[in-house]
Structures are given as C-alpha cells and as structure tokens.
Design an enzyme around this catalytic site. Structure first.
Site, PDB file in Angstrom:
ATOM      1  N   CYS A  96      34.059  65.322 -52.453  1.00  0.00           N
ATOM      2  CA  CYS A  96      35.527  65.406 -52.355  1.00  0.00           C
ATOM      3  C   CYS A  96      36.036  66.265 -51.207  1.00  0.00           C
ATOM      4  O   CYS A  96      36.781  65.778 -50.359  1.00  0.00           O
ATOM      5  CB  CYS A  96      36.098  65.940 -53.663  1.00  0.00           C
ATOM      6  SG  CYS A  96      35.930  64.773 -54.994  1.00  0.00           S
TER       7      CYS A  96
HETATM    8  C1  UDX Z   1      35.868  69.443 -56.324  1.00  0.00           C
HETATM    9  C2  UDX Z   1      37.149  69.996 -56.980  1.00  0.00           C
HETATM   10  O1  UDX Z   1      36.885  71.305 -57.501  1.00  0.00           O
HETATM   11  C3  UDX Z   1      37.629  69.044 -58.057  1.00  0.00           C
HETATM   12  O2  UDX Z   1      38.844  69.538 -58.601  1.00  0.00           O
HETATM   13  C4  UDX Z   1      37.864  67.687 -57.401  1.00  0.00           C
HETATM   14  O3  UDX Z   1      38.375  66.757 -58.273  1.00  0.00           O
HETATM   15  C5  UDX Z   1      36.566  67.173 -56.795  1.00  0.00           C
HETATM   16  O4  UDX Z   1      36.110  68.137 -55.829  1.00  0.00           O
HETATM   17  P1  UDX Z   1      33.264  69.380 -56.875  1.00  0.00           P
HETATM   18  O5  UDX Z   1      33.126  68.681 -55.558  1.00  0.00           O
HETATM   19  O6  UDX Z   1      32.556  68.830 -58.054  1.00  0.00           O
HETATM   20  O7  UDX Z   1      34.823  69.440 -57.286  1.00  0.00           O
HETATM   21  O8  UDX Z   1      32.741  70.862 -56.668  1.00  0.00           O
HETATM   22  P2  UDX Z   1      33.307  72.340 -56.684  1.00  0.00           P
HETATM   23  O9  UDX Z   1      32.800  73.051 -57.872  1.00  0.00           O
HETATM   24  O10 UDX Z   1      34.742  72.376 -56.432  1.00  0.00           O
HETATM   25  O11 UDX Z   1      32.523  72.934 -55.398  1.00  0.00           O
HETATM   26  C6  UDX Z   1      32.636  72.317 -54.125  1.00  0.00           C
HETATM   27  C7  UDX Z   1      31.753  73.027 -53.126  1.00  0.00           C
HETATM   28  O12 UDX Z   1      32.269  74.307 -52.803  1.00  0.00           O
HETATM   29  C8  UDX Z   1      30.315  73.275 -53.565  1.00  0.00           C
HETATM   30  O13 UDX Z   1      29.442  73.014 -52.485  1.00  0.00           O
HETATM   31  C9  UDX Z   1      30.293  74.739 -53.952  1.00  0.00           C
HETATM   32  O14 UDX Z   1      29.018  75.321 -53.828  1.00  0.00           O
HETATM   33  C10 UDX Z   1      31.256  75.301 -52.913  1.00  0.00           C
HETATM   34  N1  UDX Z   1      31.898  76.567 -53.313  1.00  0.00           N
HETATM   35  C11 UDX Z   1      32.694  76.604 -54.426  1.00  0.00           C
HETATM   36  C12 UDX Z   1      31.726  77.707 -52.540  1.00  0.00           C
HETATM   37  O15 UDX Z   1      31.034  77.692 -51.510  1.00  0.00           O
HETATM   38  N2  UDX Z   1      32.369  78.854 -52.909  1.00  0.00           N
HETATM   39  C13 UDX Z   1      33.174  78.928 -54.004  1.00  0.00           C
HETATM   40  O16 UDX Z   1      33.734  80.003 -54.265  1.00  0.00           O
HETATM   41  C14 UDX Z   1      33.337  77.758 -54.784  1.00  0.00           C
END
Ligand code: UDX
Length: 424
Positions: free
Chosen positions: A264
């Site tokens: 996403c």
């Molecule tokens: C995301 C959105 O959170 C969700 O609402 C949307 O519908 C789809 O995209 P997702 O892709 O499943 O969800 O993962 P998410 O938990 O949001 O993490 C995304 C990425 O960011 C991951 O690679 C995670 O490791 C990274 N991340 C997340 C960080 O590097 N730091 C953080 O503090 C949080």
C-alpha cells in the site's frame, strides 16, 4: 439483518473482508478469476498467510462463504463489493484495468435485475474514479438499470492484523450520494463500535490516500531524525518516545529503521505524486518521503561496509525478508534493495525468514535460504536484521556462532547486547 454479499476479488482485502462479513452472519460469495484460489478458499486453505484467517475459513467455507469464478453469483446477492487490485504503473498512476473489467462484468450480470443492488468500491482508487469510471461503466453495461446504487468504503486493514483491524477500526468512511446507500453500508457495520463518517465519493477516495501518505510521512520523518541522531550518538527511539507523548503527534508509526514496504504505502504515495503532478502541483514533501525511504536500505549497507571494510566474499546473514512481521508478503520489502546492494558488492548472502522464504524465492534465486536463524548466522561475517519478527528478540547463543560479531539492526527488535542500529 444478515445480508447477501458478493465480493469481487479473492486477494488480500477481498478475502479478509469476506471472512469477516461471513463471521458477522452474512452470506458471502467471492468471485475470483484464479481457479486455484477458488479451490483453496472452498477447501478452507488460506491462499495467503494471515493471522486468524485459517480458523475463520474453517468455520465458514462451504457454509455461508463460498468462492467461484462465475459472475452469475452476483444475482444471488444484493450487495457487491469490488476488491480488485489497482497496481501502480511505470509513471506511478494506478492501473484501473481490473476495476473496469469488474465493472463491465457486474453491469452485464445486473442487466435484468429488478430489485435494488448496491455496489461498494473498496479498492484504493484515485479521487474521481467512482464517479467517472465505476458508475458510468456499470450503468452502461447494465443497459441503464436504475436499481443500482453506489458507495465507496475504503479499508484500513494492516497485514498480519487485518481481522482484528476489521472488527476494531478507528473509523468507517462511507462515500455515497444518497441516504439509502448510506443506510445499507451502516447496517453492514451495525455492531462495530467506531465513528462512521459520510462523505462524498471523492472525499472518501482521498481519505484513503491521505491517511497512507501521512503514516508514511511519520516513518520517513522518524528515519530522518534517526539519521541525524546516529551521527550525534543519540538513541532515536528514546527521542521519538518523548516526541510521541505529545497528544497532537501520537506515539504510533514513529519507529525508525530501514523504511516502509508493503503493497500500500509505496504504491499509494507514488499514485498521489502522479496525481499532483498531473494537476501541475509539485508535491515536494511526498517526494522526499519516498526519497528517504529508498535511501534507508542503502544506508544500512553503507554502515555495514564501514564496519566490515569490504563485502567481497563475506558471508552476510539476513534475518527477515518479509516487508514486516507476521506476513509472508515481500512486496516492496526493504530486504530487496538490501540484497541487491550486497550482491553488487560481492557478498555471499544467507537469509532466513519464518514464513517469507517461498515468496522471496520466486524473485531472488541466487542466495542461500536457511531453515533457521541459527543456520544463517553460523560462520557469518556480519548479520543484518531486516524484519521485526518477534522470534528474533530472543536470539542469543545463535549470534555466538558467527565468525565475527558485526550485528546491525534495520528494525529494533534484538535483546542481544552486542549490536547497533541503522539510526540508533
Ligand atoms: C498499511 C496501512 O497501515 C493500512 O491502514 C492500509 O490499509 C494498508 O497499508 P500494511 O501495509 O499492512 O498497512 O503495513 P503497516 O503495518 O502499516 O506497515 C507498513 C510498513 O511500514 C512496514 O514495512 C513497516 O515495517 C513500516 N513501519 C511501520 C515502519 O518502518 N515504522 C513504523 O513506525 C511503522
């Protein structure tokens, strides 16, 4: 009141939504063009790794949840949800081909339907798509059937927690143009306790992009602060802990590291950049968010080179391949640029991930895949932690088997003492 729902697309969003609506007592039909997925869903075997999905499928598949390749099933239902993919194209714009095909097929089936039918778009689409593509395509393919209504209802499901997120959302957004459509969408979520907000189609479509762009911005911001902290010898996690206690900021999504991946964030931000540029805007902040994100994995390798001198013929253990913990999804995983950069420098890679190895094997074949973290670490000249898998937290004696103890975390997870972080 239990509803009869058809869901177009048995991918991540479609399947999770299907099992959750089935769990709420509705009768759900998934329409999916891939016969393998149809068979696995009907056999209650999850085609993707997602916490709780298997149990939900076991309880509902073959009962109030079925999958088929045929669009005629739409006629057994009163609500159709569109959950097809909208992948990014070379220029960042969303590819709406699958959405358009789905709209044509839905309209074609609804030609002779005399009772009301609500179409709910859940796919992430650029603002204006429901109004300018979905509605006209369905209406013309249905030969102007006036019983069809429309809504846009974005999902905010995080992989690995999607079922929990479905039942405990922060908000439910209903983009629609009349009270009847709003009432039906509200009835679908009647027992879910969350603010429910009605907006126009375009506002709802933009809420999804803006939410993801803001979350990604928080991550790139934390990474930039982290990069500065690293140079100054400050722990960014302690800093962001103090920052996040300000209620205007919130403590979430401030974890610095190798950046964001997944299906996403990168796709949606690229699409928003493309949209802005198409309108003659220069979205400088969003471009910087993406730039910082592309640079973080390279920074990890730069730091490793500083510590190890040369990477040529060195055995580098990679812990974690998935874009985040609790998923086998490697789409836009920060492990991919790390692997490519290490290979460019002639390193030998030994990688371990609890579930994502089969996914990574499909795109990267020339590295050693290990069945345990211990196997990857044995004899390694250095180790890089790329995914926050909980099992990595407790690795101790496994690190003692390394040839030299250079351990760098791209995600903060280890309890082991002798390590450093990419930006802490
Ligand atoms: C995301 C959105 O959170 C969700 O609402 C949307 O519908 C789809 O995209 P997702 O892709 O499943 O969800 O993962 P998410 O938990 O949001 O993490 C995304 C990425 O960011 C991951 O690679 C995670 O490791 C990274 N991340 C997340 C960080 O590097 N730091 C953080 O503090 C949080």
């Amino acid at each position: 009141m239990a509803r009869r729902i058809s869901i177009i697309g048995g991918g991540y969003v479609g399947l999770v939504s299907a099992v959750c609506f089935a769990k709420m007592g509705n009768s759900v039909e998934i329409i999916e063009r891939d016969p393998w997925k149809v068979d696995t869903i009907n056999a209650a075997i999850p085609p993707i790794y997602e916490k709780g999905l298997e149990d939900c499928l076991k309880s509902h598949a073959g009962k109030n949840l079925t999958a088929t390749t045929s669009y005629t099933s739409i006629l057994n239902t009163d609500i159709t949800m569109i959950c097809v993919g909208t992948p990014d194209q070379e220029d960042g714009s969303a590819n709406l081909k699958y959405l358009e095909e789905a709209c044509k097929s839905i309209g074609n089936e609804l030609k002779n339907k005399r009772s009301n039918h609500l179409i709910i778009v859940k796919s992430t689409v650029p603002p204006g798509t429901t109004r300018n593509l979905v509605i006209p395509t369905v209406i013309s393919s249905s030969l102007n059937n006036e019983n069809i209504e429309f809504a846009f209802n974005p999902e905010f499901l995080r992989e690995g927690r999607a079922i929990d997120d479905f039942f405990n959302p922060d908000r439910i957004i209903i983009g629609c143009e009349n009270d009847r459509a709003e009432k039906i969408v509200l009835s679908l979520y009647h027992n879910i306790d969350a603010p429910k907000i009605r907006t126009s189609f375009c506002e709802a479509e933009m809420i999804k992009y803006a939410s993801n762009a803001f979350l990604a911005t928080k991550i790139s911001f934390s990474n930039e602060i982290g990069n500065i902290c690293k140079k100054l010898g400050i722990d960014v996690y302690k800093v962001m802990n103090g920052v996040g206690l300000d209620h205007r900021i919130s403590p979430y999504f401030l974890n610095a590291g190798i950046g964001f991946g997944g299906s996403c964030f990168p796709k949606d931000i690229k699409c928003l950049i493309n949209l802005a540029e198409t309108e003659g805007e220069d979205p400088q902040l969003l471009k910087s968010v993406m730039d910082i994100n592309s640079h973080q994995p390279l920074k990890l390798v730069e730091l490793l080179i500083q510590r190890i001198d040369t990477l040529k013929h060195k055995r580098i253990a990679l812990l974690g391949l998935a874009f985040k913990e609790n998923t086998d999804d490697i789409r836009e995983s920060r492990a991919i640029p790390v692997i490519l950069e290490l290979q460019k420098h002639g390193a030998i890679i030994a990688a371990y991930d609890p579930v994502a190895i089969p996914s990574m094997q499909k795109i990267v074949s020339n590295i050693e895949y290990c069945s345990t973290a211990a196997e990857a670490l044995k004899g390694a000249d250095a180790a890089l932690v790329l995914t926050e898998w909980p099992e990595f937290r407790y690795l101790q004696k496994e690190f003692d088997q390394m040839k030299s103890k250079i351990i760098i975390e791209g995600r903060k997870i280890l309890l082991y003492d002798d390590k450093e972080g990419i930006c802490w």
